[in-house]
Design a protein around this motif. Sequence first.
Motif, short mmCIF file in Angstrom:
data_model
loop_
_atom_site.label_atom_id
_atom_site.label_comp_id
_atom_site.label_asym_id
_atom_site.label_seq_id
_atom_site.Cartn_x
_atom_site.Cartn_y
_atom_site.Cartn_z
N VAL B 305 -3.94 17.99 15.47
CA VAL B 305 -3.36 17.10 14.47
C VAL B 305 -2.73 15.86 15.10
N TYR B 306 -2.35 15.97 16.34
CA TYR B 306 -1.79 14.79 17.00
C TYR B 306 -2.03 14.89 18.50
N ASP B 307 -2.26 13.75 19.13
CA ASP B 307 -2.61 13.74 20.54
C ASP B 307 -1.52 14.35 21.40
N ARG B 308 -1.98 14.97 22.47
CA ARG B 308 -1.07 15.59 23.41
C ARG B 308 -0.08 14.56 23.98
N ALA B 309 1.17 14.98 24.18
CA ALA B 309 2.14 14.13 24.87
C ALA B 309 2.24 14.61 26.31
N ASP B 310 2.05 13.71 27.25
CA ASP B 310 2.22 14.05 28.66
C ASP B 310 3.57 13.51 29.10
N CYS B 311 4.51 14.41 29.38
CA CYS B 311 5.89 13.98 29.66
C CYS B 311 6.18 14.05 31.16
N ASP B 312 6.83 13.01 31.64
CA ASP B 312 7.29 12.98 33.03
C ASP B 312 8.68 13.65 33.08
N VAL B 313 9.32 13.66 34.26
CA VAL B 313 10.60 14.37 34.39
C VAL B 313 11.66 13.88 33.40
N ASP B 314 11.60 12.59 33.06
CA ASP B 314 12.53 12.06 32.07
C ASP B 314 11.79 12.13 30.73
N PHE B 315 11.79 13.33 30.12
CA PHE B 315 10.83 13.61 29.06
C PHE B 315 11.30 13.30 27.64
N ASP B 316 12.57 12.95 27.51
CA ASP B 316 13.12 12.86 26.15
C ASP B 316 12.40 11.86 25.26
N THR B 317 12.19 10.65 25.78
CA THR B 317 11.61 9.60 24.95
C THR B 317 10.21 9.99 24.50
N THR B 318 9.40 10.48 25.45
CA THR B 318 8.03 10.85 25.12
C THR B 318 8.02 11.99 24.10
N PHE B 319 8.91 12.95 24.32
CA PHE B 319 8.96 14.08 23.39
C PHE B 319 9.34 13.61 21.98
N GLU B 320 10.37 12.74 21.92
CA GLU B 320 10.82 12.28 20.60
C GLU B 320 9.73 11.51 19.87
N LYS B 321 8.93 10.72 20.64
CA LYS B 321 7.85 9.95 20.01
C LYS B 321 6.76 10.89 19.48
N TRP B 322 6.58 11.99 20.17
CA TRP B 322 5.50 12.92 19.82
C TRP B 322 5.87 13.85 18.67
N ILE B 323 7.11 14.30 18.66
CA ILE B 323 7.43 15.42 17.78
C ILE B 323 7.38 15.05 16.30
N ILE B 324 7.80 13.81 15.95
CA ILE B 324 7.87 13.46 14.52
C ILE B 324 6.47 13.42 13.89
N PRO B 325 5.52 12.60 14.43
CA PRO B 325 4.18 12.59 13.81
C PRO B 325 3.48 13.94 13.89
N THR B 326 3.77 14.70 14.98
CA THR B 326 3.14 16.01 15.10
C THR B 326 3.62 16.95 13.99
N LEU B 327 4.93 16.99 13.81
CA LEU B 327 5.46 17.87 12.76
C LEU B 327 5.03 17.38 11.37
N ALA B 328 4.95 16.04 11.22
CA ALA B 328 4.49 15.51 9.92
C ALA B 328 3.06 15.99 9.66
N GLY B 329 2.24 15.98 10.70
CA GLY B 329 0.85 16.45 10.56
C GLY B 329 0.80 17.92 10.21
N LEU B 330 1.57 18.71 10.94
CA LEU B 330 1.55 20.16 10.70
C LEU B 330 2.16 20.50 9.34
N ALA B 331 3.16 19.71 8.94
CA ALA B 331 3.78 19.96 7.63
C ALA B 331 2.80 19.63 6.51
N SER B 332 1.83 18.76 6.80
CA SER B 332 0.86 18.35 5.78
C SER B 332 -0.28 19.35 5.64
N VAL B 333 -0.20 20.44 6.39
CA VAL B 333 -1.17 21.52 6.21
C VAL B 333 -0.60 22.47 5.16
#
Lengths: 285, 712
Positions: B305-333
């Motif tokens: 439902v959403y592209d993989r996020a590849d996070c470096d050691v400072d992972f917060d920003t990448t994770f935050e960008k990924w989690i919202i559209p991913t959960l929106a996609g999964l919630a739309s199932v």
Amino acid sequence: MVKFAYYPGNVARAASIEVEDCIQPLCSSLGIELIEIPKATSDGGNVISQASPILQHTLVARNMALAENMNLDILTTCASSHGIHCETIGAMKDDVNLRSKINSTLVEVSGVEYSGESNSKHLLHVLVEEIGLEKIKSLVKNPLDMNVAGYYGPNMQKEGACSEDNVFSPTYLEQLISALGGKPVNYDLKCQSVGAPSLLTNQSSSLRMTAAVLSDAKENGAQMMVSACTLSHSNLDTYQVKARRITGKDTSMPVIHLAEMVAFALGHHKDRFALLKTRVMIIGS
Amino acid sequence: MSKPVLILFGTQSGNSEDLASQLAKSATSHNLVPTVVDMEAATVEQMASSERILIICSTWGEGEQPDAAEALWDSISAEGAPRMENTHFSVCALGDTSYEFFCQSGKDWDLKLEELGAKRVFDRQDCDVDFDDTYAAWANGALPAISAIGESVVADVLDESAEEVIPPTSDDSTSGELDEIMVDGDRKLVILFGSQSGNSEDLAFRAKSKASEFGLNAEVIDMEGFDLGLLSETSRLLIICSTWGEGDMPDSAEALWEIASSDKKPKLTKTHFSVCALGDTSYEFFCQSGKDWDNVIEEMGGIRVYDRADCDVDFDTTFEKWIIPTLAGLASVDGSGTFHPELVPLFISLVDGKGKKTSTEDLDTPVISRAAIQITFKIFRYNPVLIENGWDTFECKMPGHFSILDALDTIKSEIDPTLSFRRNGPLSGVIVNGAVVRADRTRLLDLINLCGDVLKVEPLPGYQVVKDLVISTKNYDEHRIRSKPWMIPATRSAVTTASGINIGMMDMSQATELHVLGDIDSPQLLHSFSDTLPYDSEYIGPALVMHSWKRINDERYSEKARNSRIDFLQNDGGAWSESDSSVFGRHGDYGKTISNSFNECRSELIRIKGFSGKHGRLVKWYGLSVKWSGKVNETTLYRQVLGPLGLVSNLFSGVSMRMMLGFTRTGAKPFRSIFSLLAPPAGIGKIPPMINSKVEAHHEVVNLFNKLDKRF
């Protein structure tokens, strides 16, 4: 006159005899009466507990019960012993089964039991909280007049053992040093362990810890160190040369016990204080 | 999901090659995986099989191809050159306007690829000799355009709706759809994590917390011991997995991965999924475990439902960008497993606060203002480039309910953007005025009450500092691997449930005891409780000792493994390496529990192994000397624990001499008693006597020992 049952700890009457030489004179100057607990034993030094926690608790509880029979709190000069006492007191308060088991053994063996009324107090806490810094200041005859680093160690820096002082950032020693006319030195490792319980078994790490404490104090301008713990005092003094050899750090510094420092400032053992000042001039600066 | 892109350059003077290298570096930030190839080495077949191509080509002489590009140009211009309908491309042409055929080669490539059916995603850029700005304009447009090719279903939806204004949802029909889907049957979301250091686990719980905002009922599950077959009935799946060593799975994920990569793997045709991969760009196989899971779930039939996020050691920003559209996609199932793309932007706007409250009750809570407190922060700084450290002082006014993390965030955003620290989870731990605390869970007010209004913030001790307050857990992780922490189950009798499933049984008191032993909020923080660790690189630390101790107490653990754990704790680096376990007591009730458990662990080692080794001898002779006289006899301890060689060592290292000459430092008498004359050197200076006098009522001490521990 304030009365206490006196518990010298495990080494004050052996390798750290100078503590014993100073405690009585300083207490008489400050109006503290120390009364011996004749049947008192070693508290197990947190070593016996490694084989049998209940045995160490019972040894401590017996000493506490003996003091309780004298209607007195215990005063000790050793932070390790004070920490061990507080651990047992806390454990017996928290665990009814443990308290019952210990007391039934004590009744059977010694005819005493510990109700929890008598407490353990460290000399430092008694000086600051009960005698008062103002009174001590007024009695100073030979001001320290040097930069002194206070060493607390870890044993009395925990909840229930540090009295009203701060667990992580204690200041009682520094306040006392100021009251005695010295300049307290602040340094990071004043509560770090020097590994005293493992001096004979993990000597390498124990000496590295000792060297770290001494060199940190020295780098921050200390000319002398005063220890609130008789057991750690042995590491800091007797083993400082070996600690230097192992780590290459500058560890040379006179290290005395809290009881010595107060006794000297109150005018006792003038010859010893003169010797100390000479040593500070030679190796402490 | 990573997207390969072929960057072709045709160069005569080297400019195209330089720009191709620059382009490759920029491409990675667009989630592209670039392969830079000189046209001299490229083939038409390679081009035809590439989904994405970016070309940088210079022009030579009278509009000719560079020498290196001639052969490739001839091949692609030949009859029978392969069609490129699946290829997307863009061209950057280099040239010189003073020549007649300006940028001709690039123009030729642009037209040729179009002729062969390839799709131009961004218009060709013709660059003059001063090409920096024009190249940058092209790269800034071409890279996102080519990266967008083949996006996941949610990304497609989001792209389409990017220009749309999300309508207010209070009264319209879409609001009803959201409400409908959020109460529509199964809203279960499985969050599987594979963790080595705890980061993945922490992110999994953050994802769970966020999922509730999307009306999802999330369950966080460790990969360790998970039955992959259970996923076949799962319609929503998140995987959060770290990478270990050389692209390996975390230990806890190994067994599951073996099944997933075997022929036994189940079909997941109903499963909508996305993957968050944790890694470290300083390693070659960056995020490899997450990539592997992403590929294998797709192979199993999963719908990304959403592209993989590849996070470096400072992972917060990448994770935050990924989690919202991913959960929106999964919630739309929906409950039947059907994906509703039109709901994705609505879910996102709902969580962004653009939508309405889904609750029917309209409760207004007042805004509570809190007075700011004046605080001085002294923060440890470490510059890894210059290898310098020091302290920075920040004078701040902040509300007392701020966490340490809020404070660090504020300092970073408003005063010093170079400050580095970890944001969340077990690794957010720092030392504040000597107290080990989790930055994300500790309020300033509590610390001020504990330590005063000057807060000295340092990285956790016992770890290598990477930068400022950021630590590396490499040593801890290596010790953890060495301690083999995984469960090796014993064969146990079981009972059968009504539905015929065999389950193991455990006594309730033992289960409670095990729970207490394992109730460790952050092993990495517990690791820092020890004062010994910074001085003993072999010592595994209290967290790993406690972990092994828990295994030893677990009846589900195999006997052979238990014996191996006992040997491990008995040996160097194990439970006896802690020089002073009383230090744990600093940390309140939790520290007291650890201290007691540590002691119990050592008692058990002595019970099993006897009074062996230096540690055993110390305990034995300490106990014996107290039993014999009521007092400790240090001379006996020295003699029995150190042995003759140790005593000789003390002699040569100056310790014995310093003890004997103690009177020269203290001013005390050199000879204390008759013993010093009878059995020297005992009794001289600070060397204690050989024999202690007995305490009064010594028989009571002997009775006490005999009653409680006959080993002494």
